[in-house]
Design a protein around this motif. Structure first.
Motif, PDB file in Angstrom:
ATOM      1  N   ARG A 105      24.545 -63.630 -31.041  1.00  0.00           N
ATOM      2  CA  ARG A 105      25.818 -63.318 -31.709  1.00  0.00           C
ATOM      3  C   ARG A 105      25.640 -62.199 -32.736  1.00  0.00           C
ATOM      4  NH1 ARG A 105      26.000 -68.992 -31.401  1.00  0.00           N
ATOM      5  NH2 ARG A 105      25.208 -69.196 -33.533  1.00  0.00           N
ATOM      6  N   LYS A 106      24.508 -62.207 -33.416  1.00  0.00           N
ATOM      7  CA  LYS A 106      24.250 -61.157 -34.400  1.00  0.00           C
ATOM      8  C   LYS A 106      24.049 -59.798 -33.730  1.00  0.00           C
ATOM      9  CE  LYS A 106      22.275 -64.116 -38.019  1.00  0.00           C
ATOM     10  NZ  LYS A 106      21.084 -64.422 -38.836  1.00  0.00           N
ATOM     11  N   LEU A 107      23.399 -59.795 -32.569  1.00  0.00           N
ATOM     12  CA  LEU A 107      23.217 -58.533 -31.845  1.00  0.00           C
ATOM     13  C   LEU A 107      24.556 -57.935 -31.443  1.00  0.00           C
ATOM     14  CD1 LEU A 107      20.157 -59.363 -29.529  1.00  0.00           C
ATOM     15  CD2 LEU A 107      20.175 -57.870 -31.530  1.00  0.00           C
ATOM     16  N   ARG A 108      25.464 -58.781 -30.987  1.00  0.00           N
ATOM     17  CA  ARG A 108      26.793 -58.294 -30.605  1.00  0.00           C
ATOM     18  C   ARG A 108      27.542 -57.747 -31.822  1.00  0.00           C
ATOM     19  NH1 ARG A 108      29.096 -59.666 -25.685  1.00  0.00           N
ATOM     20  NH2 ARG A 108      31.151 -59.619 -26.653  1.00  0.00           N
ATOM     21  N   LEU A 118      26.215 -56.386 -34.485  1.00  0.00           N
ATOM     22  CA  LEU A 118      25.639 -55.094 -34.855  1.00  0.00           C
ATOM     23  C   LEU A 118      26.053 -54.008 -33.866  1.00  0.00           C
ATOM     24  CD1 LEU A 118      22.025 -56.133 -35.952  1.00  0.00           C
ATOM     25  CD2 LEU A 118      23.748 -55.077 -37.416  1.00  0.00           C
ATOM     26  N   ALA A 119      26.018 -54.340 -32.593  1.00  0.00           N
ATOM     27  CA  ALA A 119      26.364 -53.351 -31.564  1.00  0.00           C
ATOM     28  C   ALA A 119      27.818 -52.914 -31.670  1.00  0.00           C
ATOM     29  CB  ALA A 119      26.083 -53.934 -30.184  1.00  0.00           C
ATOM     30  N   ALA A 120      28.675 -53.752 -32.275  1.00  0.00           N
ATOM     31  CA  ALA A 120      30.105 -53.446 -32.359  1.00  0.00           C
ATOM     32  C   ALA A 120      30.387 -52.178 -33.167  1.00  0.00           C
ATOM     33  CB  ALA A 120      30.843 -54.634 -32.975  1.00  0.00           C
ATOM     34  N   PHE A 121      29.405 -51.711 -33.932  1.00  0.00           N
ATOM     35  CA  PHE A 121      29.611 -50.481 -34.706  1.00  0.00           C
ATOM     36  C   PHE A 121      29.922 -49.280 -33.824  1.00  0.00           C
ATOM     37  CE2 PHE A 121      27.660 -52.622 -38.379  1.00  0.00           C
ATOM     38  CZ  PHE A 121      28.417 -52.104 -39.417  1.00  0.00           C
ATOM     39  N   VAL A 122      29.446 -49.258 -32.595  1.00  0.00           N
ATOM     40  CA  VAL A 122      29.629 -48.077 -31.738  1.00  0.00           C
ATOM     41  C   VAL A 122      30.713 -48.267 -30.688  1.00  0.00           C
ATOM     42  CG1 VAL A 122      27.286 -47.207 -32.069  1.00  0.00           C
ATOM     43  CG2 VAL A 122      27.736 -48.833 -30.240  1.00  0.00           C
ATOM     44  N   LYS A 123      31.396 -49.410 -30.714  1.00  0.00           N
ATOM     45  CA  LYS A 123      32.421 -49.660 -29.694  1.00  0.00           C
ATOM     46  C   LYS A 123      33.540 -48.628 -29.777  1.00  0.00           C
ATOM     47  CE  LYS A 123      35.464 -53.171 -27.746  1.00  0.00           C
ATOM     48  NZ  LYS A 123      35.857 -54.599 -27.736  1.00  0.00           N
ATOM     49  N   THR A 124      33.961 -48.301 -30.975  1.00  0.00           N
ATOM     50  CA  THR A 124      35.046 -47.328 -31.156  1.00  0.00           C
ATOM     51  C   THR A 124      34.704 -45.997 -30.495  1.00  0.00           C
ATOM     52  OG1 THR A 124      35.650 -48.345 -33.252  1.00  0.00           O
ATOM     53  CG2 THR A 124      36.432 -46.124 -32.869  1.00  0.00           C
ATOM     54  N   TYR A 125      33.464 -45.556 -30.646  1.00  0.00           N
ATOM     55  CA  TYR A 125      33.055 -44.257 -30.107  1.00  0.00           C
ATOM     56  C   TYR A 125      32.974 -44.291 -28.585  1.00  0.00           C
ATOM     57  CZ  TYR A 125      32.161 -43.288 -34.965  1.00  0.00           C
ATOM     58  OH  TYR A 125      32.331 -43.107 -36.313  1.00  0.00           O
ATOM     59  N   TYR A 127      28.458 -40.626 -13.171  1.00  0.00           N
ATOM     60  CA  TYR A 127      27.296 -41.136 -13.915  1.00  0.00           C
ATOM     61  C   TYR A 127      27.703 -41.562 -15.327  1.00  0.00           C
ATOM     62  CZ  TYR A 127      23.082 -40.899 -16.833  1.00  0.00           C
ATOM     63  OH  TYR A 127      22.098 -41.178 -17.740  1.00  0.00           O
ATOM     64  N   TYR A 128      28.437 -40.680 -16.037  1.00  0.00           N
ATOM     65  CA  TYR A 128      28.840 -41.012 -17.405  1.00  0.00           C
ATOM     66  C   TYR A 128      29.917 -42.092 -17.427  1.00  0.00           C
ATOM     67  CZ  TYR A 128      26.064 -37.240 -19.366  1.00  0.00           C
ATOM     68  OH  TYR A 128      25.012 -36.445 -19.751  1.00  0.00           O
ATOM     69  N   ASN A 129      30.764 -42.113 -16.397  1.00  0.00           N
ATOM     70  CA  ASN A 129      31.786 -43.157 -16.322  1.00  0.00           C
ATOM     71  C   ASN A 129      31.136 -44.538 -16.194  1.00  0.00           C
ATOM     72  OD1 ASN A 129      34.488 -44.056 -16.218  1.00  0.00           O
ATOM     73  ND2 ASN A 129      34.374 -44.222 -13.997  1.00  0.00           N
ATOM     74  N   GLU A 130      30.132 -44.633 -15.336  1.00  0.00           N
ATOM     75  CA  GLU A 130      29.422 -45.902 -15.163  1.00  0.00           C
ATOM     76  C   GLU A 130      28.630 -46.263 -16.420  1.00  0.00           C
ATOM     77  OE1 GLU A 130      26.985 -45.715 -11.699  1.00  0.00           O
ATOM     78  OE2 GLU A 130      28.664 -45.379 -10.319  1.00  0.00           O
ATOM     79  N   ALA A 131      28.037 -45.273 -17.053  1.00  0.00           N
ATOM     80  CA  ALA A 131      27.259 -45.535 -18.266  1.00  0.00           C
ATOM     81  C   ALA A 131      28.152 -46.100 -19.369  1.00  0.00           C
ATOM     82  CB  ALA A 131      26.584 -44.247 -18.745  1.00  0.00           C
ATOM     83  N   ILE A 132      29.328 -45.497 -19.558  1.00  0.00           N
ATOM     84  CA  ILE A 132      30.246 -46.001 -20.587  1.00  0.00           C
ATOM     85  C   ILE A 132      30.714 -47.413 -20.245  1.00  0.00           C
ATOM     86  CG2 ILE A 132      32.526 -45.664 -21.623  1.00  0.00           C
ATOM     87  CD1 ILE A 132      32.052 -42.645 -21.392  1.00  0.00           C
ATOM     88  N   TYR A 133      31.047 -47.622 -18.983  1.00  0.00           N
ATOM     89  CA  TYR A 133      31.506 -48.950 -18.551  1.00  0.00           C
ATOM     90  C   TYR A 133      30.412 -49.999 -18.753  1.00  0.00           C
ATOM     91  CZ  TYR A 133      32.800 -52.794 -15.477  1.00  0.00           C
ATOM     92  OH  TYR A 133      33.073 -54.042 -14.976  1.00  0.00           O
ATOM     93  N   ASN A 134      29.186 -49.669 -18.378  1.00  0.00           N
ATOM     94  CA  ASN A 134      28.075 -50.630 -18.496  1.00  0.00           C
ATOM     95  C   ASN A 134      27.751 -50.980 -19.947  1.00  0.00           C
ATOM     96  OD1 ASN A 134      27.712 -50.858 -15.723  1.00  0.00           O
ATOM     97  ND2 ASN A 134      26.262 -49.142 -15.635  1.00  0.00           N
ATOM     98  N   HIS A 135      28.013 -50.070 -20.844  1.00  0.00           N
ATOM     99  CA  HIS A 135      27.782 -50.369 -22.255  1.00  0.00           C
ATOM    100  C   HIS A 135      28.962 -51.128 -22.862  1.00  0.00           C
ATOM    101  CE1 HIS A 135      24.643 -47.202 -21.881  1.00  0.00           C
ATOM    102  NE2 HIS A 135      24.048 -47.896 -22.851  1.00  0.00           N
ATOM    103  N   LEU A 136      30.182 -50.731 -22.483  1.00  0.00           N
ATOM    104  CA  LEU A 136      31.356 -51.372 -23.065  1.00  0.00           C
ATOM    105  C   LEU A 136      31.472 -52.849 -22.691  1.00  0.00           C
ATOM    106  CD1 LEU A 136      34.230 -48.717 -22.880  1.00  0.00           C
ATOM    107  CD2 LEU A 136      33.370 -49.874 -24.905  1.00  0.00           C
ATOM    108  N   LYS A 137      30.978 -53.240 -21.519  1.00  0.00           N
ATOM    109  CA  LYS A 137      31.137 -54.643 -21.112  1.00  0.00           C
ATOM    110  C   LYS A 137      30.301 -55.592 -21.978  1.00  0.00           C
ATOM    111  CE  LYS A 137      27.704 -54.705 -17.352  1.00  0.00           C
ATOM    112  NZ  LYS A 137      27.533 -54.875 -15.900  1.00  0.00           N
ATOM    113  N   PHE A 138      29.359 -55.047 -22.737  1.00  0.00           N
ATOM    114  CA  PHE A 138      28.584 -55.885 -23.653  1.00  0.00           C
ATOM    115  C   PHE A 138      29.119 -55.767 -25.091  1.00  0.00           C
ATOM    116  CE2 PHE A 138      25.626 -55.067 -20.165  1.00  0.00           C
ATOM    117  CZ  PHE A 138      25.236 -56.356 -19.871  1.00  0.00           C
ATOM    118  N   LEU A 139      30.222 -55.049 -25.234  1.00  0.00           N
ATOM    119  CA  LEU A 139      30.834 -54.883 -26.551  1.00  0.00           C
ATOM    120  C   LEU A 139      32.177 -55.593 -26.620  1.00  0.00           C
ATOM    121  CD1 LEU A 139      29.987 -51.101 -27.124  1.00  0.00           C
ATOM    122  CD2 LEU A 139      28.930 -53.050 -28.235  1.00  0.00           C
TER     123      LEU A 139
END
Length: 881
Positions: free
Chosen positions: A782-785, A787-794, A869-881
């Motif tokens: 829960r703490k990792l999520r 902390l990671a939330a700082f970059v969700k907006t970007y 490539y970048y579309n998948e990268a953004i999607y793969n990161h956002l699903k954990f945010l």
């Protein structure tokens, strides 16, 4: 016979009584010694006389830091009984080593009557016996008194003293001190002191007041007394860095010299230190604007440039001269000490009216002041508000330092502020140098002349104000001009001072919100100045100013293998880029984390729209503990009483209607002050303002946010740290236009550092058998999520920008105003709930995303693979945010 012997013995006994009872067995009674204390009445009168003169606490450290066994000798530039009595009285009152011996001084008025009689009798008796008067040098009186632990004062410039030792070959006081150091087993410390009656810079042409009543550095009796009784606050006492005489004599350049020559070199060294100290307070000599203008326009370098420009463009030389003259009028400051004083008083009033005070680290500022004796100071602050210009000048003026010449945008050269700013040292620079080949040449020559004259400068490394709350990418233009001026020999060194300036609340927050949402920036005008009076009715919390340790440009350039003068264009560009990012990193390191920033971070990073007070408090404690582990600079209120500071920040957001506090009516007891039944909800269209304050502290969390996200992306509760490096490097490169990373920090180092911090906070547990392997705890996940939330907006902002390119690849129609098109797509995606955060609808972040995608050439159908490539990268990161 026995009677004669009895008579002669009686005479001898009388003589011994004379010598031992009245003269105390010695002829060493001199007017250069002033007893301490000098008597109740005399001490009272002198304390009252000097009561208006104060010595800053920080100055005393230069004395108290000296070893206890050291022999202390104070020194001043000119011989002055006024200063001697002040040092004697004031130092005694504050319980530090007080000068009781004035070398080559003769103090009569303040001596006790009994001591004056003793001195007269001692000198008379000595003269009758030796036909000369006793000398404190020949009799080793000064040497013995100093060895007993007493302190002395010696002057460096005095006509009579110089005549005696230079013409009549009497003892030079400095020779005496050198002989003392050679024979003593203790160090002799000489402490230069400066006594100024005004901090105004000296003028190239003295005024009538200076001619008739003396200068501020060496005033006459009338000016000295008038200043003391009429305006004692203008009197400045400064203590320079002490000189260890033994270290000076051991220097290879001095050790081989004779004692007489060593004394000459020592006097030059001390005078040079005092002159540099004076310049660090008053600044260099102020020339009239016309004199400075003629010096620039008739200088050899600019004259050759104008002649070459005239020949190349087939233009009459008088037209080129006219053009250069007009550019210089447009650029140049017109420094006026009276305007500086007026603005200082105005800013002091504004700060008291609008803010709750300034938090500042004076220790580093004193270090910068000392280093200013090596070369001009280049202040490089971050830029969050128009008040930045005024705050830094106010602090420097308040600490007896000259206000720097400030690089201001040409948009601020409006009536009536333009004239005021020029008088305070502002020079104006265009946003772009395009359109005229002569303008950048004239501007560069102006900067060269300022540095050559010894003026301190101030410029904003970001170019303009940050509308997002975090540092923005640096601009290299003015920094490259400074580097070229240094290369061309404008000065021996440049001392760069990165500065953080932050606020609990930024006065321009509503204007920034308008611009972030796509609104046009309103040009500065006199009407805006009138409207700005509304700001005076509000309170904006505290101002935080933190100085990073200054560093020498000369020392920085010595790190490069190729000398700066021999670097090619690309090498100089890389040096300028690296230096600018070093300045940004330095500002980030000394940034203050405020309660408002922490509260905004928890409110925005929460996955739920409403959070309980308990949840808020727990997450704040988590963030605070992480910041402490990373040794981040915390606001004083967070250190003294964090609960009260957080409560104040929450109340501020509630009063400004950024968040709503709701009390559960079923809680017991149903009272707003109860913790259990209180919920906080962020008003959706106010989230961008909270994002502004969250970004004030985001730099401290970005490494942890990246590390947390790459751990979550593994989608497993066990991982190897070495597997995180490539993903971390991707995030660092992906957001390179958003955050200024430490150029010396590698992904491997950042991951290792944050993994250690996570272990300390029980987020991770090292595997008992497998090396470099870690397990995630249940609470740690829960703490990792969080902390990671700082970059969700970007990520959401970059996803919006990427959708524009996906749309472009399908239709092939490129919009003329692509930022507006991206903004339109963003609003549609937010309305369709494809993105969650309204603060992601930021045109400033869109521009950074477009810059990044243009850099990677993602613009047409040809780059469809990169788009995916970048579309998948953004999607793969956002699903954990």
């Amino acid at each position: 016979m026995s009677k004669k012997k009895t008579l002669s013995s009686a005479i001898v006994r009388k003589k011994r009584w004379w010598k031992y009872k009245i003269l105390k067995g010695s002829y060493d009674h001199y007017l250069c010694y002033l007893p301490s204390p000098i008597g109740y009445i005399a001490s009272f009168l002198l304390k009252r006389f000097y009561s208006g003169i104060d010595l800053r606490k920080g100055q005393i450290r230069n004395i108290t830091d000296i070893p206890d066994n050291a022999i202390i000798v104070y020194t001043g530039k000119y011989k002055s009984y006024f200063e001697f009595l002040f040092y004697h009285t004031h130092y005694q009152a504050i319980k530090i080593a007080s000068p009781v011996i004035g070398i080559d001084y003769k103090v009569i008025i303040w001596q006790p009557v009994s001591r004056i009689l003793r001195i007269i009798l001692a000198h008379a008796d000595y003269f009758l016996r030796n036909f000369s008067f006793p000398s404190p040098y020949k009799n080793k009186y000064i040497k013995n008194e100093l060895l007993k632990g007493r302190s002395a004062l010696v002057s460096l410039i005095d006509r009579r003293t110089f005549y005696r030792f230079f013409v009549k070959k009497h003892t030079d006081p400095l020779c005496h001190l050198i002989e003392l150091q050679n024979s003593a087993d203790r160090p002799v410390f000489i402490i230069p002191q400066l006594f100024l009656f005004s901090t105004n810079p000296p003028k190239s042409i003295p005024s009538l007041v200076d001619i008739f009543f003396g200068t501020a550095e060496k005033p006459g009796v009338l000016r000295r007394f008038f200043t003391l009784f009429n305006n004692p606050n203008t009197i400045v006492v400064e203590i320079a860095e002490p000189c260890n005489l033994q270290t000076f004599l051991d220097d290879p350049q001095n050790s081989a010299q004779s004692i007489e020559q060593q004394a000459v070199l020592l006097r030059r060294f001390l005078l040079n230190r005092l002159n540099r100290l004076r310049q660090s307070i008053t600044g260099p000599v102020i020339k009239s604007p016309q004199e400075l203008k003629q010096s620039i326009l008739t200088g050899d370098r600019l004259r050759k440039i104008m002649e070459h420009y005239s020949e190349r463009n087939d233009a009459p030389i008088y037209k080129v001269h006219k053009e250069a003259d007009a550019y210089l009028d447009e650029i140049a400051a017109q420094y006026n000490p009276r305007i500086v004083k007026f603005l200082y008083m105005t800013v002091r009033w504004i700060i008291k009216l609008m803010f709750e005070g300034i938090v500042i680290n004076n220790d580093v500022l004193r270090q910068a002041k000392n280093m200013s004796q090596q070369g001009p100071l280049i202040f490089a602050p971050c830029h969050k508000s128009h008040i930045d210009y005024l705050v830094l000048d106010y602090i420097l003026y308040n600490n007896n330092m000259p206000c720097p010449h400030v690089a201001a945008g040409a948009n601020l050269s409006i009536w009536p502020l333009g004239a005021l700013f020029r008088g305070a040292g502002a020079f104006f620079i265009r946003r772009t140098f395009k359109g005229s080949a002569m303008y950048p040449k004239v501007f560069s020559e102006y900067i060269y002349t300022l540095l050559q004259e010894g003026f301190n400068l101030e410029f904003f490394i970001e170019g303009g104000r940050s509308r997002t709350g975090k540092l923005i990418a640096p601009k290299f233009g003015l920094l490259s001009i400074l580097l070229n001026a240094y290369k061309n020999g404008a000065c021996d060194d440049l001392i760069i001072v990165p500065v953080f300036i932050g606020y609990d609340r930024v006065p321009e927050e509503n204007a920034y919100l308008h611009e972030i949402g796509g609104g046009k920036k309103k040009p500065e005008s006199f009407l805006q100045v009138i409207k700005a009076r509304k700001l005076l009715k509000k309170r904006y919390g505290k101002i935080y100013v933190n100085f990073h340790e200054p560093f020498s440009l000369k020392a920085y350039l010595n790190q490069y293998k190729v000398p700066f003068e021999k670097m090619r264009t690309r090498g100089r560009y890389e040096l300028c880029r690296n230096l600018s990012y070093r300045i940004l990193n330095a500002i980030d390191r000394v940034s203050f984390v405020t309660p408002h920033a922490l509260v905004a971070s928890v409110l925005l990073n929460s996955p739920k729209k409403s959070i309980t007070h308990q949840y808020l408090k727990a997450q704040l404690e988590f963030y605070l503990n992480y910041l402490i582990s990373q040794r981040a600079e915390l606001a004083d209120t967070l250190l003294l009483d964090p609960d009260y500071a957080i409560s104040q920040a929450l109340d501020s957001y509630i009063q400004r209607k950024l968040i709503i506090r709701v009390t559960d009516k079923y809680s017991y007891p149903p009272d707003e002050d109860t913790v259990s039944g209180v919920y906080y909800t962020v008003i959706d269209n106010k989230r961008p303002i909270l994002e502004l304050y969250k970004n004030n502290c985001i730099v401290f969390f970005i490494p942890a946010a990246f590390t947390s996200l790459v751990i979550l992306k593994k989608d497993a509760f066990q991982f190897s740290a070495s597997d995180l490096h490539s993903d971390y490097a991707f995030l660092q490169e992906f957001f390179k236009y958003e955050f200024a990373y430490n150029v010396k920090s590698t992904p491997e180092y950042s991951v290792r550092k944050n993994v250690k911090a996570f272990i300390d906070d029980a987020i991770l547990i090292p595997h008992p058998t497998l090396p470099d392997t870690y397990n995630i705890t249940a609470a740690g996940y829960r703490k990792l999520r969080f902390l990671a939330a700082f970059v969700k907006t970007y990520f959401e902002s970059y996803r919006i920008a990427l959708n524009y390119y996906l749309h472009l690849a399908q239709n092939g129609k490129k919009s003329k105003d692509h930022i507006k098109k991206i903004a339109s797509i963003g609003h549609s995606m937010y309305k369709n709930k494809e993105i969650e955060r309204s603060e992601a609808l930021s045109e400033i972040t869109y521009k950074n995303a477009v810059k990044y995608f243009h850099y990677h050439k993602i613009e047409t159908k040809k780059h469809n693979d990169k788009l995916q490539y970048y579309n998948e990268a953004i999607y793969n990161h956002l699903k954990f945010l």
